[in-house]
Design a protein around this motif. Structure first.
Motif, PDB file in Angstrom:
ATOM      1  N   ALA A  95       0.852  -1.188   0.000  1.00 18.74           N
ATOM      2  CA  ALA A  95       0.000   0.000   0.000  1.00 18.74           C
ATOM      3  C   ALA A  95       0.894   1.247   0.000  1.00 18.74           C
ATOM      4  O   ALA A  95       2.023   1.211   0.494  1.00 18.74           O
ATOM      5  CB  ALA A  95      -0.921  -0.006   1.216  1.00 18.74           C
ATOM      6  N   PRO A  96       0.396   2.357  -0.522  1.00 16.46           N
ATOM      7  CA  PRO A  96       1.239   3.556  -0.667  1.00 16.46           C
ATOM      8  C   PRO A  96       1.319   4.466   0.551  1.00 16.46           C
ATOM      9  O   PRO A  96       2.094   5.421   0.561  1.00 16.46           O
ATOM     10  CB  PRO A  96       0.561   4.302  -1.815  1.00 16.46           C
ATOM     11  CG  PRO A  96      -0.886   3.943  -1.676  1.00 16.46           C
ATOM     12  CD  PRO A  96      -0.890   2.502  -1.204  1.00 16.46           C
ATOM     13  N   GLY A  97       0.543   4.193   1.608  1.00 18.81           N
ATOM     14  CA  GLY A  97       0.432   5.144   2.713  1.00 18.81           C
ATOM     15  C   GLY A  97       1.727   5.532   3.387  1.00 18.81           C
ATOM     16  O   GLY A  97       1.963   6.718   3.663  1.00 18.81           O
ATOM     17  N   MET A  98       2.592   4.565   3.659  1.00 14.02           N
ATOM     18  CA  MET A  98       3.837   4.873   4.355  1.00 14.02           C
ATOM     19  C   MET A  98       4.767   5.701   3.469  1.00 14.02           C
ATOM     20  O   MET A  98       5.426   6.641   3.952  1.00 14.02           O
ATOM     21  CB  MET A  98       4.517   3.574   4.806  1.00 14.02           C
ATOM     22  CG  MET A  98       5.606   3.780   5.805  1.00 14.02           C
ATOM     23  SD  MET A  98       6.238   2.290   6.636  1.00 14.02           S
ATOM     24  CE  MET A  98       5.757   0.907   5.642  1.00 14.02           C
ATOM     25  N   VAL A  99       4.818   5.385   2.189  1.00 11.52           N
ATOM     26  CA  VAL A  99       5.649   6.159   1.260  1.00 11.52           C
ATOM     27  C   VAL A  99       5.117   7.583   1.157  1.00 11.52           C
ATOM     28  O   VAL A  99       5.886   8.554   1.224  1.00 11.52           O
ATOM     29  CB  VAL A  99       5.726   5.478  -0.128  1.00 11.52           C
ATOM     30  CG1 VAL A  99       6.406   6.379  -1.148  1.00 11.52           C
ATOM     31  CG2 VAL A  99       6.437   4.140  -0.025  1.00 11.52           C
ATOM     32  N   ARG A 100       3.809   7.725   1.032  1.00 16.45           N
ATOM     33  CA  ARG A 100       3.219   9.072   0.953  1.00 16.45           C
ATOM     34  C   ARG A 100       3.475   9.868   2.224  1.00 16.45           C
ATOM     35  O   ARG A 100       3.798  11.061   2.161  1.00 16.45           O
ATOM     36  CB  ARG A 100       1.726   8.972   0.678  1.00 16.45           C
ATOM     37  CG  ARG A 100       1.406   8.535  -0.730  1.00 16.45           C
ATOM     38  CD  ARG A 100      -0.081   8.498  -0.971  1.00 16.45           C
ATOM     39  NE  ARG A 100      -0.363   8.072  -2.322  1.00 16.45           N
ATOM     40  CZ  ARG A 100      -1.446   7.400  -2.665  1.00 16.45           C
ATOM     41  NH1 ARG A 100      -2.361   7.091  -1.751  1.00 16.45           N
ATOM     42  NH2 ARG A 100      -1.637   7.044  -3.921  1.00 16.45           N
TER      43      ARG A 100
END
Length: 172
Positions: A95-100
């Protein structure tokens, strides 16, 4: 610039909560030094499902991150997902949340960030966030993950040179 931790910067010790077991991966120091020399801010994004599984505490995760910092120098942002695969959170790679969230903390757009990792979840998180992934395969990296990765580097220093060129426009 974001790094995965386990299997990328340090040897993967499953559910490691012991700073004494932290061992740098070959080329980690050279990669980090090259990126810092090019003025690139650095972060770490790491899945730590051992917290959700009751196998380690967030305090232990922080102690391991402190050891990584001791060995490699300071990072501008370090974050981890404490959830398990079945929790359905937005932060657990792929999922992209941590990168974002790391991009927000660093004050950069995901499109101007490179994520270096060793498995498909790292590539997936980078791609989903709009960042550029670089895969550095290890013995645990599956062949299909290598085949699907848009950019593959033979080792961490090669990945850092590629990332530096992408981020600065000047080959390192």
């Amino acid at each position: 610039m974001l790094f995965d931790r386990d299997g990328t910067l340090v040897e993967d010790v499953p559910y490691n909560g012991d700073p004494d077991l932290v061992v740098l991966r070959p080329g980690a120091r050279a990669a980090v030094d090259l990126l810092r020399a090019n003025g690139i801010r650095l972060g770490i994004v790491s899945n730590q499902s051992g917290v959700a599984r009751g196998l380690l505490t967030t305090r232990q995760v922080h102690r391991v991150h402190a050891r990584v910092t001791e060995l490699l120098g300071p990072f501008d942002d370090i974050r981890f997902c404490p959830h398990g695969p079945e929790d359905g959170c937005a932060c657990r790679k792929p999922a992209p949340g941590m990168v974002r969230a790391a991009c927000t903390a660093l004050g950069v757009r995901p499109s101007s960030v490179v994520v270096i990792g060793d498995i498909g979840a790292d590539v997936g998180a980078a791609t989903a966030a709009g960042a550029t992934p670089i895969l550095v395969p290890t013995p645990v990296t599956r062949r299909d993950e290598v085949d699907r990765a848009p950019l593959v580097a033979a080792d961490l220093p090669a990945a850092a040179r590629l990332a530096a060129g992408l981020l600065t426009g000047v080959p390192a």
